[in-house]
Design a protein around this motif. Structure first.
Motif, PDB file in Angstrom:
ATOM      1  N   ALA A   5       0.836  -1.207   0.000  1.00 23.18           N
ATOM      2  CA  ALA A   5       0.000   0.000   0.000  1.00 23.18           C
ATOM      3  C   ALA A   5       0.869   1.255   0.000  1.00 23.18           C
ATOM      4  O   ALA A   5       0.579   2.233  -0.706  1.00 23.18           O
ATOM      5  CB  ALA A   5      -0.943  -0.006   1.205  1.00 23.18           C
ATOM      6  N   ALA A   6       1.956   1.233   0.793  1.00 18.29           N
ATOM      7  CA  ALA A   6       2.851   2.390   0.837  1.00 18.29           C
ATOM      8  C   ALA A   6       3.526   2.597  -0.519  1.00 18.29           C
ATOM      9  O   ALA A   6       3.697   3.739  -0.980  1.00 18.29           O
ATOM     10  CB  ALA A   6       3.912   2.203   1.924  1.00 18.29           C
ATOM     11  N   ALA A   7       3.903   1.497  -1.178  1.00 15.59           N
ATOM     12  CA  ALA A   7       4.508   1.614  -2.503  1.00 15.59           C
ATOM     13  C   ALA A   7       3.508   2.193  -3.500  1.00 15.59           C
ATOM     14  O   ALA A   7       3.861   3.031  -4.342  1.00 15.59           O
ATOM     15  CB  ALA A   7       5.009   0.254  -2.973  1.00 15.59           C
ATOM     16  N   ALA A   8       2.253   1.756  -3.399  1.00 15.13           N
ATOM     17  CA  ALA A   8       1.209   2.273  -4.289  1.00 15.13           C
ATOM     18  C   ALA A   8       1.003   3.760  -4.066  1.00 15.13           C
ATOM     19  O   ALA A   8       0.814   4.526  -5.028  1.00 15.13           O
ATOM     20  CB  ALA A   8      -0.093   1.509  -4.076  1.00 15.13           C
ATOM     21  N   GLU A   9       1.051   4.194  -2.822  1.00 15.21           N
ATOM     22  CA  GLU A   9       0.885   5.615  -2.520  1.00 15.21           C
ATOM     23  C   GLU A   9       2.002   6.451  -3.146  1.00 15.21           C
ATOM     24  O   GLU A   9       1.797   7.608  -3.507  1.00 15.21           O
ATOM     25  CB  GLU A   9       0.859   5.835  -1.006  1.00 15.21           C
ATOM     26  N   ARG A  10       3.181   5.855  -3.275  1.00 19.20           N
ATOM     27  CA  ARG A  10       4.305   6.580  -3.861  1.00 19.20           C
ATOM     28  C   ARG A  10       4.283   6.522  -5.390  1.00 19.20           C
ATOM     29  O   ARG A  10       5.134   7.149  -6.036  1.00 19.20           O
ATOM     30  CB  ARG A  10       5.629   6.019  -3.344  1.00 19.20           C
ATOM     31  N   GLY A  11       3.359   5.755  -5.973  1.00 18.63           N
ATOM     32  CA  GLY A  11       3.228   5.755  -7.420  1.00 18.63           C
ATOM     33  C   GLY A  11       3.405   4.418  -8.105  1.00 18.63           C
ATOM     34  O   GLY A  11       3.290   4.329  -9.330  1.00 18.63           O
ATOM     35  N   ALA A  12       3.728   3.362  -7.334  1.00 19.48           N
ATOM     36  CA  ALA A  12       3.868   2.039  -7.957  1.00 19.48           C
ATOM     37  C   ALA A  12       2.564   1.676  -8.660  1.00 19.48           C
ATOM     38  O   ALA A  12       1.466   1.937  -8.157  1.00 19.48           O
ATOM     39  CB  ALA A  12       4.210   0.991  -6.899  1.00 19.48           C
ATOM     40  N   VAL A  13       2.679   1.047  -9.846  1.00 18.49           N
ATOM     41  CA  VAL A  13       1.489   0.743 -10.645  1.00 18.49           C
ATOM     42  C   VAL A  13       1.255  -0.748 -10.795  1.00 18.49           C
ATOM     43  O   VAL A  13       0.216  -1.166 -11.332  1.00 18.49           O
ATOM     44  CB  VAL A  13       1.593   1.392 -12.041  1.00 18.49           C
ATOM     45  N   ALA A  14       2.205  -1.585 -10.346  1.00 22.18           N
ATOM     46  CA  ALA A  14       2.058  -3.029 -10.460  1.00 22.18           C
ATOM     47  C   ALA A  14       2.993  -3.692  -9.461  1.00 22.18           C
ATOM     48  O   ALA A  14       3.828  -3.026  -8.836  1.00 22.18           O
ATOM     49  CB  ALA A  14       2.374  -3.498 -11.883  1.00 22.18           C
ATOM     50  N   ALA A  15       2.841  -5.005  -9.313  1.00 18.60           N
ATOM     51  CA  ALA A  15       3.668  -5.733  -8.352  1.00 18.60           C
ATOM     52  C   ALA A  15       4.123  -7.061  -8.944  1.00 18.60           C
ATOM     53  O   ALA A  15       3.458  -7.644  -9.819  1.00 18.60           O
ATOM     54  CB  ALA A  15       2.901  -5.977  -7.059  1.00 18.60           C
ATOM     55  N   LEU A  16       5.238  -7.533  -8.441  1.00 11.22           N
ATOM     56  CA  LEU A  16       5.751  -8.871  -8.701  1.00 11.22           C
ATOM     57  C   LEU A  16       5.993  -9.508  -7.348  1.00 11.22           C
ATOM     58  O   LEU A  16       6.722  -8.959  -6.522  1.00 11.22           O
ATOM     59  CB  LEU A  16       7.056  -8.813  -9.506  1.00 11.22           C
ATOM     60  N   THR A  17       5.373 -10.649  -7.100  1.00  6.53           N
ATOM     61  CA  THR A  17       5.525 -11.289  -5.791  1.00  6.53           C
ATOM     62  C   THR A  17       5.195 -12.782  -5.925  1.00  6.53           C
ATOM     63  O   THR A  17       4.934 -13.281  -7.021  1.00  6.53           O
ATOM     64  CB  THR A  17       4.644 -10.611  -4.738  1.00  6.53           C
ATOM     65  N   ASP A  18       5.195 -13.486  -4.795  1.00 10.32           N
ATOM     66  CA  ASP A  18       4.821 -14.897  -4.786  1.00 10.32           C
ATOM     67  C   ASP A  18       3.374 -15.031  -4.323  1.00 10.32           C
ATOM     68  O   ASP A  18       2.703 -14.033  -4.028  1.00 10.32           O
ATOM     69  CB  ASP A  18       5.776 -15.704  -3.907  1.00 10.32           C
ATOM     70  N   GLU A  19       2.901 -16.277  -4.242  1.00  4.71           N
ATOM     71  CA  GLU A  19       1.511 -16.500  -3.839  1.00  4.71           C
ATOM     72  C   GLU A  19       1.239 -15.943  -2.451  1.00  4.71           C
ATOM     73  O   GLU A  19       0.156 -15.421  -2.178  1.00  4.71           O
ATOM     74  CB  GLU A  19       1.195 -17.995  -3.867  1.00  4.71           C
ATOM     75  N   ALA A  20       2.228 -16.018  -1.554  1.00  8.02           N
ATOM     76  CA  ALA A  20       2.028 -15.541  -0.185  1.00  8.02           C
ATOM     77  C   ALA A  20       1.809 -14.043  -0.129  1.00  8.02           C
ATOM     78  O   ALA A  20       1.164 -13.533   0.799  1.00  8.02           O
ATOM     79  CB  ALA A  20       3.235 -15.923   0.684  1.00  8.02           C
ATOM     80  N   GLY A  21       2.351 -13.305  -1.114  1.00  9.96           N
ATOM     81  CA  GLY A  21       2.207 -11.854  -1.082  1.00  9.96           C
ATOM     82  C   GLY A  21       1.147 -11.311  -2.000  1.00  9.96           C
ATOM     83  O   GLY A  21       0.773 -10.134  -1.904  1.00  9.96           O
ATOM     84  N   ALA A  22       0.623 -12.144  -2.900  1.00  6.46           N
ATOM     85  CA  ALA A  22      -0.262 -11.649  -3.949  1.00  6.46           C
ATOM     86  C   ALA A  22      -1.550 -11.041  -3.411  1.00  6.46           C
ATOM     87  O   ALA A  22      -2.042 -10.035  -3.939  1.00  6.46           O
ATOM     88  CB  ALA A  22      -0.579 -12.779  -4.927  1.00  6.46           C
ATOM     89  N   GLU A  23      -2.121 -11.640  -2.362  1.00  2.45           N
ATOM     90  CA  GLU A  23      -3.380 -11.107  -1.835  1.00  2.45           C
ATOM     91  C   GLU A  23      -3.206  -9.667  -1.366  1.00  2.45           C
ATOM     92  O   GLU A  23      -4.042  -8.800  -1.627  1.00  2.45           O
ATOM     93  CB  GLU A  23      -3.878 -11.983  -0.689  1.00  2.45           C
ATOM     94  N   ARG A  24      -2.073  -9.398  -0.705  1.00  2.00           N
ATOM     95  CA  ARG A  24      -1.860  -8.043  -0.181  1.00  2.00           C
ATOM     96  C   ARG A  24      -1.513  -7.044  -1.289  1.00  2.00           C
ATOM     97  O   ARG A  24      -1.903  -5.874  -1.225  1.00  2.00           O
ATOM     98  CB  ARG A  24      -0.771  -8.074   0.885  1.00  2.00           C
TER      99      ARG A  24
END
Length: 515
Positions: free
Chosen positions: A65-84
């Motif tokens: 969420a903090a990364a999104a607030e700074r302008g991140a537009v997408a994510a790369l993560t594993d299954e454990a992090g995908a929900e968040r």
């Protein structure tokens, strides 16, 4: 002037779906264009791909969420992090091992290509920082716009780069490193030197980069807390010398590790030796060593040669200079051009932060030198060199860092015992009990060197003050470990501390000039 690496470089990035396809996985249906990559929340900017990595204590997705607030537009993560990451509104690429593909992802987004700029990797237990700065000085002498990444700083041309990264990694994470190389390309950097630690190779920090040449300085005891044995430590460095990571290599073959590397590397290797009888491609002969200048001759198997000097004391600096010169010839710089550039300057003028750095070169009283080296081998090398210039007594002030390889501590004390007087202090205890660290060092001194004058003084500044209080004109005081650092680490906190400032204060207190 410093640059902010978070500023976007001049490229278009890529679509998230194209990145997912390149990694062999699927992405969410929402497609966006990503123009930068970061695994550090505070480095996220508009257009960033936030890579949420699993950690020992927490998952990086907790900061999505903090990364999104700074302008991140997408994510790369594993299954454990995908929900968040999805809950933070970030279209997500899910990969079972995001750290292992971080370098590939960053290379795809930034478009980092081999040869632009030409990259020199420097690895080894000791001498990585020295060699990268010697390369920087050589590029400067040649009039080549260069870059640098290492323990002390990162540079793009004449600009220092603002990192804003936590920790003290010799080699930064792959996302940062690819961004740095992309910045160098944008700024028309022709070549760059990068320190590459064993941990950087093991933890995928240099993935996705192809070095034009990799330099191996040496291998001595260190990091056995990570690797267990010297064989394992060597095996961790060996993958740097494979076609996936470098085109060719340069190594010293004066010891077994360099000879093993020359034999086992999977890329063409150029060898250097100080033994005139060794079967090496280049031979180095150190002619004269002074406190402010070392002269040397470097000769190739084919008869090419260079005679020059470097503005630093010690055969080991001449050796690192030789490795640097050979590395430049391996990536296309002519030896005659290098020779002419150095001749025009009267030798190589290099700034080596924290490397046998004099505190009071023009003052009265004992000479004080500080150095960043913190291994038994580096202590032995420096003390042996300083012994040759000591008219009186040689003092050693040092400590061992906490939460690091404890097996090297007795040998650190044995190396320190080359001095006439030893002062044991604290040095970055981190979360360990500093008294227990000092006890190991003192016990080794007392058991194995019973006649040696030594003192245990926990506070580093007070330890330096003690040495200065005992020293006289003609004595030399060597403070090992701290070097260029401006802080010490205690229980997770970085406490401001400059060993050079402490030394100057001690000199002034006892009536010596600090010029």
């Amino acid at each position: 002037m410093s640059q902010n690496l978070a500023e976007p470089v001049a490229h278009d990035g890529c679509l998230l779906s194209d990145l997912a396809a390149a990694l062999g996985v699927a992405s969410d249906t929402a497609d966006v264009r990503v123009t930068s990559v970061t695994s550090a929340t505070d480095m996220a900017v508009p257009g960033s791909l936030f890579v949420a990595l699993p950690g020992a204590r927490t998952h990086g997705a907790a900061h999505a969420a903090a990364a999104a607030e700074r302008g991140a537009v997408a994510a790369l993560t594993d299954e454990a992090g995908a929900e968040r990451t999805r809950a933070a509104g970030l279209p997500t690429v899910v990969h079972p091992a995001p750290r292992e593909v971080l370098g590939r992802a960053a290379a795809f987004v930034y478009g980092t290509e081999p040869g632009d700029p030409r990259l020199i990797a420097v690895t080894g237990t000791n001498g990585k920082t020295t060699t990268t700065y010697l390369l920087h000085a050589l590029f400067e002498a040649l009039g080549v716009r260069d870059g640098l990444s290492g323990t002390v700083e990162r540079r793009v041309g004449e600009h220092a780069v603002e990192t804003r990264l936590s920790g003290r990694l010799t080699t930064p994470e792959a996302d940062y490193l690819h961004g740095l190389v992309a910045r160098m390309r944008e700024e028309r950097v022709e070549a760059a030197s990068l320190e590459v630690s064993a941990q950087a190779i093991t933890h995928h920090r240099v993935d996705g980069l192809l070095f034009d040449v990799a330099v191996f300085t040496n291998l001595t005891q260190d990091h056995l807390d990570d690797y267990g044995t010297l064989d394992n430590y060597f095996a961790a460095k060996l993958p740097l010398f494979t076609p996936e990571r470098s085109r060719r290599g340069v190594t010293l073959i004066d010891d077994e590790w360099g000879r093993r590397l020359a034999a086992e590397a999977a890329v063409p290797m150029t060898t250097v030796s100080t033994d005139p009888g060794a079967d090496a491609d280049w031979h180095l002969a150190t002619r004269e060593v002074g406190l402010d200048r070392t002269e040397f001759d470097l000769t190739a198997r084919d008869g090419r040669s260079l005679s020059s000097a470097v503005n630093q004391p010690g055969w080991f600096v001449a050796l690192d200079t030789a490795l640097s010169i050979v590395a430049l010839t391996e990536i296309g710089y002519d030896l005659d051009r290098i020779d002419a550039a150095l001749a025009g300057r009267g030798g190589l003028e290099a700034r080596l932060p924290g490397r046998l750095d004099p505190v009071n070169p023009g003052g009265e009283g004992p000479r004080i030198y500080v150095d960043y080296g913190h291994t038994p081998a580096s202590f032995r090398t420096v003390l042996t060199t300083l012994r040759g210039f000591t008219k009186g007594r040689l003092f050693m002030v040092f400590g061992a860092d906490g939460d690091r390889d404890a097996t090297k501590r007795p040998d650190m004390a044995r190396s320190a015992a080359l001095a006439d007087v030893v002062v044991v202090t604290d040095y970055n205890p981190r979360f360990e009990d500093p008294a227990a660290i000092r006890a190991t060092l003192v016990r080794t001194l007392e058991d194995e060197f019973p006649g040696l004058e030594h003192y245990e003084i926990p506070d580093s500044a007070e330890g330096i003050d003690k040495a200065v209080s005992l020293a006289e004109e003609g004595d030399i005081i060597f403070v090992g470990g701290h070097g260029h650092r401006q802080d010490v680490e205690v229980r997770g906190r970085l406490i401001p501390y400059s060993v050079k400032d402490a030394a100057r204060a001690a000199l002034a207190k006892h009536g010596w000039s600090t010029r």
